[in-house]
Write an enzyme that holds these catalytic residues in place. Structure first.
Site, PDB file in Angstrom:
ATOM      1  N   MET A  41       0.849  -1.195   0.000  1.00 55.70           N
ATOM      2  CA  MET A  41       0.000   0.000   0.000  1.00 55.70           C
ATOM      3  C   MET A  41       0.885   1.246   0.000  1.00 55.70           C
ATOM      4  O   MET A  41       0.417   2.348   0.326  1.00 55.70           O
ATOM      5  CB  MET A  41      -0.939  -0.009   1.197  1.00 55.70           C
ATOM      6  CG  MET A  41      -1.907  -1.191   1.135  1.00 55.70           C
ATOM      7  SD  MET A  41      -3.495  -0.878   1.909  1.00 55.70           S
ATOM      8  CE  MET A  41      -3.007  -0.579   3.580  1.00 55.70           C
ATOM      9  N   PHE A  43       4.195   3.913   0.832  1.00 55.49           N
ATOM     10  CA  PHE A  43       4.943   4.486   1.945  1.00 55.49           C
ATOM     11  C   PHE A  43       5.925   3.432   2.461  1.00 55.49           C
ATOM     12  O   PHE A  43       5.938   3.058   3.626  1.00 55.49           O
ATOM     13  CB  PHE A  43       4.020   4.999   3.058  1.00 55.49           C
ATOM     14  CG  PHE A  43       4.607   6.215   3.722  1.00 55.49           C
ATOM     15  CD1 PHE A  43       4.684   7.419   3.038  1.00 55.49           C
ATOM     16  CD2 PHE A  43       5.134   6.158   4.998  1.00 55.49           C
ATOM     17  CE1 PHE A  43       5.260   8.543   3.626  1.00 55.49           C
ATOM     18  CE2 PHE A  43       5.718   7.270   5.594  1.00 55.49           C
ATOM     19  CZ  PHE A  43       5.773   8.466   4.899  1.00 55.49           C
ATOM     20  N   GLU A  46      11.876  -0.438   5.240  1.00 58.55           N
ATOM     21  CA  GLU A  46      12.843  -1.532   5.080  1.00 58.55           C
ATOM     22  C   GLU A  46      12.178  -2.914   5.043  1.00 58.55           C
ATOM     23  O   GLU A  46      12.752  -3.861   4.515  1.00 58.55           O
ATOM     24  CB  GLU A  46      13.900  -1.507   6.197  1.00 58.55           C
ATOM     25  CG  GLU A  46      14.900  -0.377   6.086  1.00 58.55           C
ATOM     26  CD  GLU A  46      14.418   0.894   6.787  1.00 58.55           C
ATOM     27  OE1 GLU A  46      13.193   1.056   7.000  1.00 58.55           O
ATOM     28  OE2 GLU A  46      15.270   1.731   7.117  1.00 58.55           O
ATOM     29  N   HIS A  48       9.339  -3.618   3.427  1.00 58.72           N
ATOM     30  CA  HIS A  48       9.011  -3.803   2.005  1.00 58.72           C
ATOM     31  C   HIS A  48      10.287  -4.027   1.189  1.00 58.72           C
ATOM     32  O   HIS A  48      10.312  -4.842   0.271  1.00 58.72           O
ATOM     33  CB  HIS A  48       8.305  -2.557   1.449  1.00 58.72           C
ATOM     34  CG  HIS A  48       7.007  -2.238   2.099  1.00 58.72           C
ATOM     35  ND1 HIS A  48       6.841  -1.146   2.922  1.00 58.72           N
ATOM     36  CD2 HIS A  48       5.802  -2.859   2.051  1.00 58.72           C
ATOM     37  CE1 HIS A  48       5.586  -1.102   3.338  1.00 58.72           C
ATOM     38  NE2 HIS A  48       4.934  -2.131   2.840  1.00 58.72           N
ATOM     39  N   GLN A  72     -10.343  -2.554   1.973  1.00 56.96           N
ATOM     40  CA  GLN A  72      -9.904  -3.254   3.189  1.00 56.96           C
ATOM     41  C   GLN A  72      -9.933  -2.367   4.440  1.00 56.96           C
ATOM     42  O   GLN A  72      -9.491  -2.773   5.495  1.00 56.96           O
ATOM     43  CB  GLN A  72      -8.523  -3.877   2.980  1.00 56.96           C
ATOM     44  CG  GLN A  72      -7.364  -2.904   2.864  1.00 56.96           C
ATOM     45  CD  GLN A  72      -6.076  -3.621   2.476  1.00 56.96           C
ATOM     46  OE1 GLN A  72      -5.903  -4.014   1.326  1.00 56.96           O
ATOM     47  NE2 GLN A  72      -5.165  -3.791   3.419  1.00 56.96           N
ATOM     48  N   GLU A 159       5.716 -11.462   7.312  1.00 57.21           N
ATOM     49  CA  GLU A 159       5.166 -12.275   8.404  1.00 57.21           C
ATOM     50  C   GLU A 159       4.595 -11.418   9.530  1.00 57.21           C
ATOM     51  O   GLU A 159       3.972 -11.936  10.435  1.00 57.21           O
ATOM     52  CB  GLU A 159       6.250 -13.225   8.940  1.00 57.21           C
ATOM     53  CG  GLU A 159       6.522 -14.360   7.975  1.00 57.21           C
ATOM     54  CD  GLU A 159       7.731 -15.208   8.343  1.00 57.21           C
ATOM     55  OE1 GLU A 159       8.426 -14.874   9.330  1.00 57.21           O
ATOM     56  OE2 GLU A 159       7.991 -16.189   7.618  1.00 57.21           O
ATOM     57  N   LYS A 160       4.831 -10.089   9.489  1.00 60.53           N
ATOM     58  CA  LYS A 160       4.218  -9.235  10.521  1.00 60.53           C
ATOM     59  C   LYS A 160       2.692  -9.374  10.467  1.00 60.53           C
ATOM     60  O   LYS A 160       2.034  -9.436  11.482  1.00 60.53           O
ATOM     61  CB  LYS A 160       4.611  -7.768  10.345  1.00 60.53           C
ATOM     62  CG  LYS A 160       3.982  -6.894  11.431  1.00 60.53           C
ATOM     63  CD  LYS A 160       4.488  -5.506  11.391  1.00 60.53           C
ATOM     64  CE  LYS A 160       3.802  -4.698  10.325  1.00 60.53           C
ATOM     65  NZ  LYS A 160       2.403  -4.336  10.645  1.00 60.53           N
ATOM     66  N   GLN A 164      -2.902 -12.311   7.665  1.00 66.54           N
ATOM     67  CA  GLN A 164      -3.031 -12.028   6.228  1.00 66.54           C
ATOM     68  C   GLN A 164      -2.309 -13.095   5.408  1.00 66.54           C
ATOM     69  O   GLN A 164      -2.825 -13.604   4.416  1.00 66.54           O
ATOM     70  CB  GLN A 164      -2.460 -10.639   5.925  1.00 66.54           C
ATOM     71  CG  GLN A 164      -2.332 -10.334   4.442  1.00 66.54           C
ATOM     72  CD  GLN A 164      -1.972  -8.889   4.185  1.00 66.54           C
ATOM     73  OE1 GLN A 164      -2.813  -8.026   4.225  1.00 66.54           O
ATOM     74  NE2 GLN A 164      -0.704  -8.618   3.896  1.00 66.54           N
ATOM     75  N   LYS A 195       8.677  -2.881  11.803  1.00 68.44           N
ATOM     76  CA  LYS A 195       8.506  -1.802  10.814  1.00 68.44           C
ATOM     77  C   LYS A 195       7.079  -1.806  10.291  1.00 68.44           C
ATOM     78  O   LYS A 195       6.533  -2.871   9.972  1.00 68.44           O
ATOM     79  CB  LYS A 195       9.444  -2.034   9.620  1.00 68.44           C
ATOM     80  CG  LYS A 195      10.915  -1.991   9.974  1.00 68.44           C
ATOM     81  CD  LYS A 195      11.496  -0.652   9.634  1.00 68.44           C
ATOM     82  CE  LYS A 195      12.979  -0.639   9.977  1.00 68.44           C
ATOM     83  NZ  LYS A 195      13.543   0.701   9.929  1.00 68.44           N
TER      84      LYS A 195
HETATM   85  O1  PAF Z   1      -0.200  -5.842   3.498  1.00 65.33           O
HETATM   86  C1  PAF Z   1      -0.609  -4.878   2.807  1.00 65.33           C
HETATM   87  O2  PAF Z   1       0.063  -3.860   2.652  1.00 65.33           O
HETATM   88  C2  PAF Z   1      -1.975  -4.986   2.127  1.00 65.33           C
HETATM   89  O3  PAF Z   1      -2.880  -5.630   2.947  1.00 65.33           O
HETATM   90  C3  PAF Z   1      -1.895  -5.651   0.741  1.00 65.33           C
HETATM   91  C4  PAF Z   1      -1.471  -7.094   0.834  1.00 65.33           C
HETATM   92  C5  PAF Z   1      -0.941  -4.876  -0.146  1.00 65.33           C
HETATM   93  C6  PAF Z   1      -3.280  -5.612   0.088  1.00 65.33           C
HETATM   94  O4  PAF Z   1      -3.741  -4.316  -0.091  1.00 65.33           O
END
Ligand code: PAF
Length: 292
Positions: A41, A43, A46, A48, A72, A159-160, A164, A195
């Site tokens: 999403m 922004f 580290e 990502h 969501q 894994e944070k 999900q 993070k």
């Molecule tokens: O983990 C996220 O940032 C979001 O839930 C995802 C998987 C990108 C879906 O919008």
């Protein structure tokens, strides 16, 4: 002497439409390239960056989606204030080895008359799902759309967001997506705070207080390593530690089976210890898994 092999990355492209992504993917597939997808999403931090680097190691081409997915977020959640900075994201993506950023507008992802829902029952009912009833439906919908648009070989998730990750693995199995789901370890700040893009909401005092989440989990992990097997006592230990910090408000402390996400009465297999805590108005999550 150590030899460092530098992988050459193409210049990065940012596109906004499904058509542009499909055109690029078709070209790459014709050329025989494998594709890794990192859904985000934006922004980016580290955490990502570690997903993108892993994707770049394991695939020829890496697509990062940057999309603050409206479906969501619940009504009173932070959709409007969720931090955004696509220019900064682009720099991080390029540095980490991504080749394409898909940064659509909501109208590109959701047509006015769209009526399909994607829900994974069971796994989404506890933990964060119990507090955020629309959240996982929105995640599953957008992730399945991204899977159909990008058709990656592999997709990378942190894994944070343990619930999900479990939900997406189940969705992929149930719907026969031919995609390998790769879970990547939590990346932490210097003081152990996981993070998260939402950490930027914290004031100076709140940020200092937020390290209590990881500290409480470290206590629980130590107790488990020393042989503690009583679920109630471990939860109490976490509760006591979190409550010692005045700025915290506990949302949940749960110990569940790491596959079914069902609460466990005794610790005998692989468990997930998961917490959600408000620091001021910011809700943060953290977890660890433990195998007996
Ligand atoms: O983990 C996220 O940032 C979001 O839930 C995802 C998987 C990108 C879906 O919008």
């Amino acid at each position: 002497m150590e030899t460092i092999v530098l992988k050459r990355h193409d210049s990065i492209k940012r596109v906004k439409t499904v058509g542009e992504v499909r055109k690029q993917i078709k070209k790459w597939k014709r050329e025989g390239f494998t594709i890794g997808l990192v859904p985000t999403m934006g922004f980016l931090h580290e955490g990502h960056e570690s997903l993108i680097k892993r994707a770049a190691e394991e695939n020829d081409k890496v697509v990062v989606s940057v999309f603050v997915n409206p479906t969501q977020f619940g009504e009173n959640e932070d959709l409007g204030s969720y931090p955004r900075d696509i220019k900064r994201d682009e720099v991080l993506c390029k540095k980490a080895g991504a080749n394409l950023i898909f940064n659509p507008e909501p109208s590109e992802m959701y047509y006015k008359d769209a009526s399909t829902v994607v829900n994974v029952n069971g796994l989404t009912e506890g933990l964060c799902g119990a507090r955020r009833p629309v959240h996982f439906g929105g995640v599953c919908l957008v992730v399945s759309k991204l899977f159909n648009i990008v058709t990656p070989d592999r997709a990378y998730f942190g894994e944070k967001d343990a619930q999900q990750l479990a939900v997406i693995k189940k969705m992929v199995k149930d719907l026969n997506f031919d995609i390998e789901i790769v879970g990547c370890p939590i990346v932490r700040e210097f003081d152990g705070l996981a993070k998260s893009s939402r950490n930027t909401y914290l004031s100076f005092e709140e940020r200092k207080a937020a390290s209590i989440l990881n500290e409480s989990l470290i206590l629980a992990k130590k107790a488990l390593n020393l042989g503690e097997r009583n679920v109630g006592r471990i939860k109490d230990m976490i509760n006591e530690k979190l409550s010692s910090e005045i700025l915290t408000r506990i949302d949940y402390i749960e110990i569940v089976d790491s596959l079914s996400l069902e609460p466990v009465q005794s610790i005998s297999s692989s468990i997930l210890v998961a917490i959600a805590v408000y620091i001021g108005r910011t809700r943060l999550i953290d977890n660890f898994t433990f195998k007996v």
